[in-house]
Design an enzyme around this catalytic site. Structure first.
Site, PDB file in Angstrom:
ATOM      1  CB  CYS A  27     -49.857 -41.457 -59.580  1.00  0.00           C
ATOM      2  SG  CYS A  27     -50.207 -43.210 -59.281  1.00  0.00           S
ATOM      3  CG  ASP A 409     -31.110  -8.451 -79.201  1.00  0.00           C
ATOM      4  OD1 ASP A 409     -30.046  -7.829 -79.288  1.00  0.00           O
ATOM      5  OD2 ASP A 409     -31.750  -8.860 -80.186  1.00  0.00           O
TER       6      ASP A 409
END
Length: 716
Positions: A27, A409
């Site tokens: 953590c 594209d």
């Protein structure tokens, strides 16, 4: 005396990097302990910690310290480095101190209760309960004190510690012990939860073999993959994984690239083809020349990017963390007010309201709320990477979930990016036959690097037509090319070259030109200074699954699928009709694509732009989310985009959108559940309905439910 800038630069230039996987790093608090423990160490120039990946990256000056010294310091701090780059495993429960103290606390709690039932003196059971509280609260109590002293932070651990201590002082030792025991369970489970979320990275790490069979100086021997160097030749037997990226020198085989790109179908590979680390060889033995070291290969880069992404927090996660930092002190303050205001101003019973305040503090702790977003996000990022979708941070997962418009594209995204000759039409008035015209066209075009030129050369090679020898080749910018052949100047280029620049009428060819352009094909005209010989039609063929991918995007909730292309309007219209694309914008330069993305963003909101990650970089940067197609092995594409689709598979785009929406749905469910439980517990605590054990039990159950819910994102 201040060190001058030149001295600092010299130290930086002399620095080396040490990358370590460590145990017990579960953590942010553990990361802070490492930072605090290594602060001021001689020779350390920089430190970066990845709590989600249990990794520490240290820059150090080798003249002042050694890697062994740094490793010993980490071990002394309680974070022993692992062998190589192996992911640290959580100890078995019977060897885990947090599990053992939690279990001891539970056993002592049970003993105290049984002794009380047996009629033992109250002081005996009281001492056992206090021992249970201290044992169970040791780890989270210590963390609470460290946060308060070193980080000036009132966290959830302090709320629980205060509640347990106050309960004991108020004569509710059993309730205090119960709180310490129940909360210690979640603390003990924390490491195992983190290990579960790291499963995706571990799976990626396990893709590449640990050793490679290398041929050096004519001798074959096995070496650790970390020792592979670019230029080494290694041997891959059938069924084995590739140790690093490389090019095939001898042999041919089908290669399963699914572990890297997510492609479901094996790809045929032969001499000269590129292969990626972690891909699985099929039926043939291959000799491969390494093009990258193990640290720089595709798998290593993916792992590093996933680790970086998991540390990048989304907007909602940052908000929840800021909220939690303010909320916990507020809970403590409100708890104190609940304890003192009714007795002071309304002559209420002190014990009753201190008890309710204690229950309130435990009930209002925001554990489930704070953990609801990060655990879901980390699981989502890892799962996406396993499926060939690299998302570079929580913010982009959130943005993907909001996408309303997808701008594509054309070349290399909707199409394959490899133009092919589809038609060769010879004029009735031409002196040349079809084969002669193709031979002359190929003879001119083999001097050009234009993609259309290469398509014509490839067609000649496929038909085994030898290109003729030409002289005086000239590229005609934006129009085509010319060359001398048998004393005549031959031209090859677009229709405008012949009609406008050469003044040659195309009346007899216009029907064919219009028909071919209407099918989305680019028309190349071949002829001399006086007459047109014929037409060559070229098309960049559409990807086989493009239509399915567009349908999947609409099904995923995309309102508009837009195509942006530098190609002509007629070609764009033909492709749009075939695929069901909603809008097209043709004849665009790179800067025009940026303007269109900006315009679409103004009209619709969140826009995702999909391109190759190189030519479309400005448009990718302008969009809310920039997505690169076919990024495997392409460094630039991996670096420029917010999301990288490792395979040349447009359907992965719909998967990415659905993954992000699913992530957001799970996060919303977790937030709603957490808020509902906290609200109910707080009301019950203030009203005196819930006891301390009931509040803590409800709190812990909600936390485990949220963890389990977030881990659902590990499923592909």
């Amino acid at each position: 005396m201040k060190p001058n800038r030149k001295a600092i630069e010299i130290i930086s230039m002399n620095s080396k990097q040490l990358e370590l996987r460590v145990a017990n790093l579960d953590c942010e608090h553990d990361a802070t302990n490492i930072e605090r423990g290594l602060a001021g160490s001689t020779g350390l120039t920089d430190l970066k910690i990845y709590p989600k990946s249990a990794k520490v990256v240290i820059m150090y000056n080798p003249a002042l310290t050694k890697p062994e010294t740094i490793k010993k310091k980490l071990e002394a701090l309680g974070f022993p480095p692992q062998k190589g780059m192996e992911m640290a495993e959580q100890p078995k429960p019977w060897r885990n101190p947090k599990v053992l103290t939690s279990a001891a606390s539970g056993i002592l709690l049970l003993i105290g209760w049984l002794i009380g039932l047996a009629g033992a003196p109250e002081i005996v059971s009281m001492l056992i309960y206090v021992t249970a509280t201290i044992t169970g609260g040791y780890y989270f109590g210590r963390e609470a004190i460290e946060k308060l002293i070193y980080e000036r932070e009132i966290g959830i651990e302090l709320l629980m510690s205060v509640a347990a201590a106050v309960a004991t002082v108020m004569g509710l030792a059993a309730e205090g012990a119960m709180l310490a025991f129940l909360y210690s369970i979640s603390e003990a489970a924390e490491g195992y939860t983190e290990q579960k979320t790291r499963a995706a990275i571990k799976a990626l790490m396990d893709l590449a073999p640990k050793v490679a069979l290398v041929r050096r100086d004519g001798v074959e021997r096995e070496i650790p993959v970390e020792e592979l160097e670019a230029g080494d030749v290694f041997i891959v037997r059938p069924g084995q994984s590739f140790a690093t990226d490389g090019k095939i020198l001898t042999g041919a085989s089908s290669v399963n690239q699914a572990p890297v790109t997510g492609e479901s179908v094996p790809v045929e590979k032969q001499v000269g083809d590129a292969v990626f680390a972690g891909s699985i060889n099929g039926e043939g033995a291959l000799e491969v020349m390494a093009t990258k070291t193990f640290a720089d290969n595709t798998i290593s880069r993916i792992i590093h990017m996933v680790e970086e992404a998991q540390e990048k927090k989304g907007k909602s996660q940052r908000f929840i963390e800021r909220f939690g930092a303010r909320y916990s002190p507020m809970v403590l303050a409100v708890g104190i007010l609940i304890a003192i205001i009714p007795p002071l101003f309304f002559r209420a019973d002190w014990i009753t309201w201190i008890t309710r305040a204690t229950v309130f503090i435990a009930a209002a702790a925001p554990c489930a709320l704070v953990i609801s977003i990060p655990i879901t996000l980390v699981a989502s990022l890892g799962t996406g990477a396993r499926q060939g979708v690299l998302i570079k941070g929580g913010v982009y997962v959130e943005e993907l979930a909001k996408v309303k418009v997808v701008a594509l594209d054309k070349t290399g995204t909707i199409t394959r990016g490899e133009p092919e000759v589809t038609d060769v039409i010879v004029s009735r008035t031409a002196a040349q036959n079809r084969e002669q015209m193709v031979a002359i066209a190929a003879g001119i075009e083999r001097r050009s690097e234009h993609p259309l030129a290469r398509a014509i050369v490839r067609r000649a090679e496929a038909e085994r037509i030898a290109p003729v020898e030409i002289n005086d080749f000239r590229a005609l910018t934006g129009a085509g090319a010319s060359a001398r052949f048998n004393g005549s100047t031959i031209y090859i280029g677009n229709p405008d070259l012949f009609q406008s620049r050469l003044g040659i009428a195309l009346e007899s060819a216009w029907d064919d030109i219009n028909h071919l352009q209407g099918e989305g094909k680019t028309v190349v005209v071949v002829g001399d200074e006086q007459v047109v010989w014929g037409l060559i039609a070229i098309r960049d063929n559409i990807r086989s699954n493009a239509s399915k991918a567009i349908d999947a995007l609409h099904a995923a909730g995309v309102e508009k699928v837009v195509m942006l292309t530098g190609d002509n309007e007629r070609t764009a219209q033909a492709i749009a009709r075939e695929l069901g694309i909603d809008e097209i914008y043709a004849d665009l330069k790179p800067e025009d694509k940026v303007a269109k993305v900006r315009e679409l963003s103004t009209r619709y909101g969140h826009v995702a732009m999909v391109g190759d990650g190189v030519n479309d970089a400005p448009a990718l940067a302008e969009a809310a989310v920039g997505i690169a197609m076919g990024a495997a092995g392409t460094d630039v594409a991996l670096e420029t985009a917010d999301v990288a689709l490792m395979a040349d598979d447009l359907e992965k785009l719909a998967y990415a959108l659905n993954l992000a929406k699913r992530n957001q749905s799970v996060v919303n469910q977790n937030l709603a559940l957490s808020a509902l439980v906290i609200g109910a517990l707080v009301i019950g605590a203030v009203a005196g309905v819930f006891t301390l054990p009931m509040a803590v039990l409800g709190h812990e159950i909600s936390e485990f439910v949220v963890i389990g819910s977030g881990l659902r994102m590990l499923r592909a």
